[in-house]
Design a protein around this motif. Sequence first.
Motif, mmCIF file in Angstrom:
data_model
loop_
_atom_site.group_PDB
_atom_site.id
_atom_site.type_symbol
_atom_site.label_atom_id
_atom_site.label_comp_id
_atom_site.label_asym_id
_atom_site.label_seq_id
_atom_site.Cartn_x
_atom_site.Cartn_y
_atom_site.Cartn_z
ATOM 1 N N GLN A 176 -10.522 4.282 -6.365
ATOM 2 C CA GLN A 176 -10.125 5.458 -7.354
ATOM 3 C C GLN A 176 -10.276 5.138 -8.167
ATOM 4 O O GLN A 176 -10.368 6.412 -9.928
ATOM 5 N N GLU A 177 -9.466 4.271 -9.246
ATOM 6 C CA GLU A 177 -9.451 4.520 -10.479
ATOM 7 C C GLU A 177 -11.018 4.329 -11.740
ATOM 8 O O GLU A 177 -10.640 5.074 -12.582
ATOM 9 N N VAL A 235 1.288 -0.905 -0.369
ATOM 10 C CA VAL A 235 -0.201 0.137 -0.328
ATOM 11 C C VAL A 235 0.818 1.311 0.032
ATOM 12 O O VAL A 235 0.887 2.292 -0.866
ATOM 13 N N SER A 246 2.943 1.693 -3.441
ATOM 14 C CA SER A 246 1.746 1.452 -4.225
ATOM 15 C C SER A 246 1.553 3.301 -4.002
ATOM 16 O O SER A 246 1.860 3.602 -5.751
ATOM 17 N N ASP A 247 1.179 3.920 -3.407
ATOM 18 C CA ASP A 247 0.938 5.511 -3.632
ATOM 19 C C ASP A 247 2.089 6.311 -3.698
ATOM 20 O O ASP A 247 1.575 7.365 -4.073
ATOM 21 N N TYR A 293 -6.249 -3.820 -0.382
ATOM 22 C CA TYR A 293 -5.407 -3.110 -1.397
ATOM 23 C C TYR A 293 -6.436 -2.822 -2.941
ATOM 24 O O TYR A 293 -6.495 -1.863 -3.840
ATOM 25 N N PRO A 345 0.606 6.539 -7.889
ATOM 26 C CA PRO A 345 -1.065 7.121 -6.604
ATOM 27 C C PRO A 345 -1.566 7.063 -8.058
ATOM 28 O O PRO A 345 -1.631 7.692 -8.963
ATOM 29 N N VAL A 346 -2.979 7.040 -7.919
ATOM 30 C CA VAL A 346 -3.906 6.899 -8.747
ATOM 31 C C VAL A 346 -4.202 8.766 -8.698
ATOM 32 O O VAL A 346 -4.326 9.745 -7.823
ATOM 33 N N TYR A 356 -0.304 6.142 -16.087
ATOM 34 C CA TYR A 356 -1.065 5.913 -14.766
ATOM 35 C C TYR A 356 -0.551 4.522 -14.946
ATOM 36 O O TYR A 356 -0.034 3.356 -13.904
ATOM 37 N N ARG A 402 -8.578 0.733 -4.607
ATOM 38 C CA ARG A 402 -7.163 1.764 -5.609
ATOM 39 C C ARG A 402 -8.415 1.076 -6.911
ATOM 40 O O ARG A 402 -8.587 2.257 -7.704
ATOM 41 N N ARG A 403 -9.072 0.159 -6.575
ATOM 42 C CA ARG A 403 -10.194 0.446 -7.745
ATOM 43 C C ARG A 403 -11.434 1.312 -7.569
ATOM 44 O O ARG A 403 -11.276 1.971 -9.303
#
Length: 206
Positions: A140-141, A73, A76-77, A133, A81-82, A95, A137-138
């Motif tokens: 945000q995507e 986490v 990845s951030d 995770y 990042p998204v 991205y 994240r999904r």
Amino acid sequence: MPATSSQPRRPRSGNRRDEAARLAVLHAADDLLAEHGFGGLTIEAIARRAGVAKQTIYRWWPSKVEILLDALVEDSDKRFPVPTAEPTAASIHDYLYAFANFLATDPAGKILLALIAEAQHHADTAERLHKRYLDPRRAQERELLARAVSAGEVSPALDPDTAMDALVGPIVYRALTGAPLPRELVDTLVRDLLKPRSTRQQPEAG
């Protein structure tokens, strides 16, 4: 407080996490996963590499999966990042390319691949991976794509979740199988699945 003996001071072990010790544990887990794989990764080895007591790790994390998720986490951030700024087709492309590079070259990318593989055999790992995770994240995507569609930047034929599956699926598959991840793959996925504004057919002048 300064150490009172000539021995190197070990990170403080208590209910409050010492930040230096926490980072040492995450880095040790990263390194040992790359060296020995998920099956060879143990709490004992992480404790030795990080210079903390095994009991301290168990006080802070219930399992090695949770240690790896913390590292995943955080890294990845930092690494990809998204995007939160006004979305463009270019920012979505960048991205996805950063994600491909993360899987191909970053030790934390190996964590994600290892957890995906482990999730196929252990339902509890799959549940924790989704909860901590994949699902956040999904979300945000999904928001990123929805904003890009509203701005007229992309025109995907698929709904946001299916579009993201179609975009990241080939990237993850190639990473899992050790195949190269060329930039052209991301170029093609974005062009064909999202149909960015700049690549749409322009009307003929009449």
